[in-house]
Design a protein around this motif. Structure first.
Motif, PDB file in Angstrom:
ATOM      1  N   ARG A  71      13.792  -7.628   1.971  1.00  0.00           N
ATOM      2  CA  ARG A  71      12.905  -7.785   3.037  1.00  0.00           C
ATOM      3  C   ARG A  71      11.244  -8.468   2.672  1.00  0.00           C
ATOM      4  NH1 ARG A  71      14.223  -2.819   7.109  1.00  0.00           N
ATOM      5  NH2 ARG A  71      16.503  -2.684   6.870  1.00  0.00           N
ATOM      6  N   PRO A  72      10.827  -9.243   3.627  1.00  0.00           N
ATOM      7  CA  PRO A  72       9.660  -9.698   3.203  1.00  0.00           C
ATOM      8  C   PRO A  72       8.503  -8.835   3.501  1.00  0.00           C
ATOM      9  CG  PRO A  72      10.233 -10.987   5.111  1.00  0.00           C
ATOM     10  CD  PRO A  72      11.259 -10.031   4.712  1.00  0.00           C
ATOM     11  N   ILE A  73       8.425  -7.747   2.806  1.00  0.00           N
ATOM     12  CA  ILE A  73       7.445  -6.758   3.017  1.00  0.00           C
ATOM     13  C   ILE A  73       6.998  -6.233   2.000  1.00  0.00           C
ATOM     14  CG2 ILE A  73       7.397  -4.064   3.638  1.00  0.00           C
ATOM     15  CD1 ILE A  73       9.745  -4.617   5.566  1.00  0.00           C
ATOM     16  N   ALA A 145       0.865  -9.544  -3.334  1.00  0.00           N
ATOM     17  CA  ALA A 145       1.163 -10.243  -4.347  1.00  0.00           C
ATOM     18  C   ALA A 145       2.520 -10.908  -3.912  1.00  0.00           C
ATOM     19  CB  ALA A 145       1.199  -9.762  -5.851  1.00  0.00           C
ATOM     20  N   VAL A 146       3.468 -10.384  -3.390  1.00  0.00           N
ATOM     21  CA  VAL A 146       4.755 -10.741  -2.979  1.00  0.00           C
ATOM     22  C   VAL A 146       4.728 -11.784  -1.871  1.00  0.00           C
ATOM     23  CG1 VAL A 146       5.855  -8.929  -4.028  1.00  0.00           C
ATOM     24  CG2 VAL A 146       5.370  -8.668  -1.721  1.00  0.00           C
ATOM     25  N   LEU A 151       2.966  -6.419   6.119  1.00  0.00           N
ATOM     26  CA  LEU A 151       2.259  -5.157   5.433  1.00  0.00           C
ATOM     27  C   LEU A 151       2.353  -3.828   5.878  1.00  0.00           C
ATOM     28  CD1 LEU A 151       0.711  -4.962   2.620  1.00  0.00           C
ATOM     29  CD2 LEU A 151      -1.303  -5.371   4.227  1.00  0.00           C
ATOM     30  N   LEU A 152       2.874  -2.777   5.035  1.00  0.00           N
ATOM     31  CA  LEU A 152       3.045  -1.461   5.650  1.00  0.00           C
ATOM     32  C   LEU A 152       2.023  -0.579   4.458  1.00  0.00           C
ATOM     33  CD1 LEU A 152       7.192  -1.334   5.822  1.00  0.00           C
ATOM     34  CD2 LEU A 152       5.381  -1.939   7.477  1.00  0.00           C
ATOM     35  N   GLY A 181      -0.265 -12.123   8.144  1.00  0.00           N
ATOM     36  CA  GLY A 181       0.738 -11.411   8.641  1.00  0.00           C
ATOM     37  C   GLY A 181       0.617 -10.191   9.521  1.00  0.00           C
ATOM     38  N   ALA A 182       1.648  -9.421   9.949  1.00  0.00           N
ATOM     39  CA  ALA A 182       1.682  -8.282  10.730  1.00  0.00           C
ATOM     40  C   ALA A 182       1.423  -7.261   9.685  1.00  0.00           C
ATOM     41  CB  ALA A 182       2.750  -8.202  11.699  1.00  0.00           C
ATOM     42  N   THR A 183       0.710  -6.261  10.276  1.00  0.00           N
ATOM     43  CA  THR A 183       0.445  -4.975   9.305  1.00  0.00           C
ATOM     44  C   THR A 183       0.558  -3.702  10.416  1.00  0.00           C
ATOM     45  OG1 THR A 183      -1.734  -6.016   8.161  1.00  0.00           O
ATOM     46  CG2 THR A 183      -1.506  -3.724   8.160  1.00  0.00           C
TER      47      THR A 183
END
Length: 343
Positions: A71-73, A145-146, A151-152, A181-183
């Motif tokens: 997952r792109p997280i 960094a990924v 972002l969680l 992105g979404a946070t």
């Protein structure tokens, strides 16, 4: 919406069933008491807890079918979970390296992120050599960094002392503003939520009970939990014009409404009297003092009676009124300080 999720997690004694949507560049805070389901929701988004039902869609792609590592997280845990044997630079470079980025490029990205969070001079330090605030910033850099799309943040300031928390909260807000992105932020601290988030989703017992902009939630709480968070006395009643009937107590409010309403006023708006005051103010009732405690620079008096009320008064007023638990007292609040809104 960048993130569109319906999270259903069923356990023997608890069910989480909430909807979350987050736009690109938006910070949404999940707020609620312990055991409400906040961390379960975050872990479900990350793929660390399996969904019992629902879905997770990120930029139109289903995410709930993917394992956590695909997952792109990016995630910042409450205790940061930095690798103790790696330097700050290598902690940040770890994610890109796992994605197949060459070592030199991963370290270059890590160095840029450490500079962005103000820790370029601590790149060689191991986690045990970092302060709590520095470790939090390294953890944030590692999550970024990924190059995540989501972002969680799980209680990202909980491990910090009060002074450090103030400084890091301000810096974190700036870093989140730069993230496109979404946070999703999980916290039980209303100040963290109010300062860091663009929108609040309040969860109680696994369900959403209120959501909206921080100012709107603070101004119009819809549960006792939210009212306590933002420091208001809150009641349900029935309005007929400016009058709201709360139990047997008629309260006059600023707003003119009809039907089921919430009515709220701050503890600081409550005035206390040893005997019935002259002039018969509209919102007046007799109560018994249930408790007295220090509350910041003031004293909070807990009143029991036809309605339970918190009143904030000065220490001098406590002395002047000679207040003590069990005492009968008169309480009033101005109609201009009493606000009603539809339930």
């Amino acid at each position: 919406m960048t993130l569109d999720a319906h999270l259903v997690v069923t356990r023997p004694a608890f069910t989480l069933d909430i909807a979350i949507s987050v736009r690109a560049g938006e910070v949404v805070a999940l707020l609620g008491p312990n055991g409400a389901g906040k961390t379960t929701a975050l872990r479900a988004l990350a793929g660390l807890t399996r969904l019992s039902g629902g879905h997770i869609t990120l930029r139109g792609r289903p995410l709930h079918t993917l394992p956590a590592e695909s997952r792109p997280i990016g995630m910042v845990f409450q205790d940061y979970l930095l690798f103790p044997h790696l330097s700050a630079l290598d902690n940040v470079a770890f994610g890109p390296r796992c994605q197949g980025v060459p070592k030199a490029e991963a370290r270059r990205v890590a160095a840029e992120l450490l500079e962005r969070v103000g820790l370029a001079d601590r790149a060689a330090a191991r986690p045990r050599q970092l302060s709590g605030g520095q470790a939090q910033r390294v953890a944030l850099a590692r999550a970024l960094a990924v190059r995540p799309e989501l972002l969680l943040l799980d209680e990202p300031l909980a491990a910090l002392d009060a002074h450090t928390r103030l400084e890091i909260r301000s810096g974190l807000r700036r870093h989140l503003a730069d993230f496109d992105g979404a946070t999703v932020l999980v916290t039980h601290d209303p100040l963290d939520a109010m300062v860091l988030a663009d929108r609040l989703i309040v969860i109680e017992n696994g369900a959403v009970v209120q959501q909206g902009a921080p100012a709107e939630v603070a101004r119009r709480p819809r549960t006792d939990y939210v009212a306590r968070l933002v420091g208001l006395n809150l009641y349900r009643g029935t309005a007929d014009g400016h009058q709201v009937k709360v139990g047997e107590v008629p309260l006059h409010a600023s707003e003119q409404l009809t039907g089921p309403v919430f009515v709220a006023f701050p503890p600081g708006a409550v005035a206390l009297y040893r005997s019935r005051p002259d002039g018969s103010p509209r919102n007046l009732w007799q109560a018994r003092i249930d408790g007295i405690e220090r509350h910041g620079d003031n004293v909070r008096v807990h009143l029991d009676g036809p309605i339970a009320v918190f009143a904030d008064i000065t220490p001098a007023a406590v002395a002047d009124l000679d207040l003590s638990p069990g005492q009968r007292i008169w309480a009033s609040v101005k109609a201009t300080e009493t606000h009603a809104y539809p339930a």
